[in-house]
Design an enzyme around this catalytic site. Structure first.
Site, short mmCIF file in Angstrom:
data_model
loop_
_atom_site.label_atom_id
_atom_site.label_comp_id
_atom_site.label_asym_id
_atom_site.label_seq_id
_atom_site.Cartn_x
_atom_site.Cartn_y
_atom_site.Cartn_z
N GLY A 46 -62.51 -17.74 -73.78
CA GLY A 46 -61.88 -19.04 -73.61
C GLY A 46 -61.29 -19.48 -74.94
O GLY A 46 -61.66 -18.95 -75.99
N GLN A 51 -58.44 -25.44 -81.32
CA GLN A 51 -58.84 -24.29 -82.14
C GLN A 51 -57.66 -23.63 -82.84
O GLN A 51 -57.86 -22.88 -83.80
CB GLN A 51 -59.58 -23.24 -81.29
N CYS A 95 -68.70 -18.87 -80.60
CA CYS A 95 -67.43 -19.61 -80.66
C CYS A 95 -66.51 -18.94 -81.66
O CYS A 95 -66.95 -18.59 -82.76
CB CYS A 95 -67.69 -21.07 -81.07
N LEU A 96 -65.26 -18.78 -81.28
CA LEU A 96 -64.30 -18.13 -82.18
C LEU A 96 -64.11 -18.96 -83.46
O LEU A 96 -63.68 -18.42 -84.47
CB LEU A 96 -62.96 -17.94 -81.46
N HIS A 137 -68.09 -25.75 -72.70
CA HIS A 137 -67.91 -25.42 -74.12
C HIS A 137 -66.47 -25.75 -74.55
O HIS A 137 -66.25 -26.37 -75.60
CB HIS A 137 -68.21 -23.93 -74.32
N GLU A 138 -65.48 -25.37 -73.71
CA GLU A 138 -64.08 -25.63 -74.06
C GLU A 138 -63.78 -27.13 -74.03
O GLU A 138 -63.04 -27.65 -74.88
CB GLU A 138 -63.13 -24.89 -73.10
N HIS A 141 -64.60 -28.87 -77.13
CA HIS A 141 -63.60 -28.75 -78.20
C HIS A 141 -62.57 -29.88 -78.13
O HIS A 141 -62.06 -30.32 -79.17
CB HIS A 141 -62.85 -27.41 -78.10
O1 GNR Z 1 -65.54 -16.09 -76.46
C1 GNR Z 1 -66.38 -16.97 -76.27
N1 GNR Z 1 -67.57 -16.65 -75.69
C2 GNR Z 1 -68.49 -17.59 -75.26
C3 GNR Z 1 -69.77 -17.14 -74.95
C4 GNR Z 1 -70.72 -18.04 -74.52
C5 GNR Z 1 -70.42 -19.35 -74.37
C6 GNR Z 1 -69.15 -19.82 -74.68
C7 GNR Z 1 -68.18 -18.94 -75.12
S1 GNR Z 1 -66.58 -19.50 -75.49
C8 GNR Z 1 -66.09 -18.35 -76.71
C9 GNR Z 1 -64.65 -18.56 -77.11
C10 GNR Z 1 -64.50 -19.91 -77.75
O2 GNR Z 1 -64.87 -20.20 -78.87
N2 GNR Z 1 -63.97 -20.86 -77.01
O3 GNR Z 1 -63.84 -22.12 -77.50
NI NI Z 2 -65.41 -22.35 -78.95
#
Ligand code: GNR
Ligand code: NI
Length: 172
Positions: A46, A51, A95-96, A137-138, A141
């Protein structure tokens, strides 16, 4: 299409609240294409627009991106959680924008999300499992919240210190 740079904590742009998408035009669709390409290049499931430094309520996601042919990127604009379950589940998150770090976060197990697609058409979907985890999670952000903000201050600081250290070592 272009791969954009992914911002890393503690970049102040990751803390900003994103504004609603009002115009569903080719510029928006180009942004979403760049986000998808950037997400695949970074091997994420995601990516939220903040980001890559764009303060808009835009998310892309592909939970099945292992098989190249099955690439099925989904795009969510102006997402809103209209219902969430009382039941919560823990999941190991990464998270990236917090590269190389993982920690367990507990969130509602299911949710219902209202959103618009890249043409502005409204939809609602029921989410559970990894989809529910990832969409929450997204959406965090878009509010300037990272998964580490759900942890104790001790764990959060430990992770952020490791990210800063890895970054210093990479730079030198
Ligand atoms: O790639 C991603 N893997 C992930 C694994 C577990 C819970 C959430 C994520 S999202 C993350 C990519 C990211 O940072 N999205 O904002
Ligand atoms: Ni993230």
């Amino acid at each position: 299409m272009a791969i954009r740079e992914i911002l890393v904590a503690p970049d102040p742009k990751l803390k900003m609240k994103a504004r609603r998408v009002e115009t569903f035009d080719d510029d928006l669709r180009k942004l979403l294409d760049d986000m998808v390409e950037t997400m695949y290049a970074a091997k994420g499931i995601g990516l939220a627009a903040p980001q890559i430094g764009v303060p808009l309520r835009a998310i892309v996601m592909d939970l099945a991106r292992d098989e190249e042919e099955d690439a099925a990127p989904r795009k969510f604009l102006n997402p809103e959680i209209v219902w969430e379950s009382d039941e919560e589940v823990p999941c190991e998150e990464g998270c990236l924008s917090v590269p190389g770090q993982y920690a367990e976060v507990t969130r509602p197990a299911q949710c219902r999300v209202r959103y618009q697609d890249e043409n502005g058409v409204r939809h609602e979907i029921d989410c559970d499992g990894l989809l529910a985890v990832c969409i929450q999670h997204e959406m965090d952000h878009l509010e300037g919240v990272l998964f580490v903000d759900h942890l104790s201050m001790l764990k959060r600081n430990m992770i952020l210190r490791k990210v800063a250290k890895a970054r210093r070592e990479k730079a030198s």
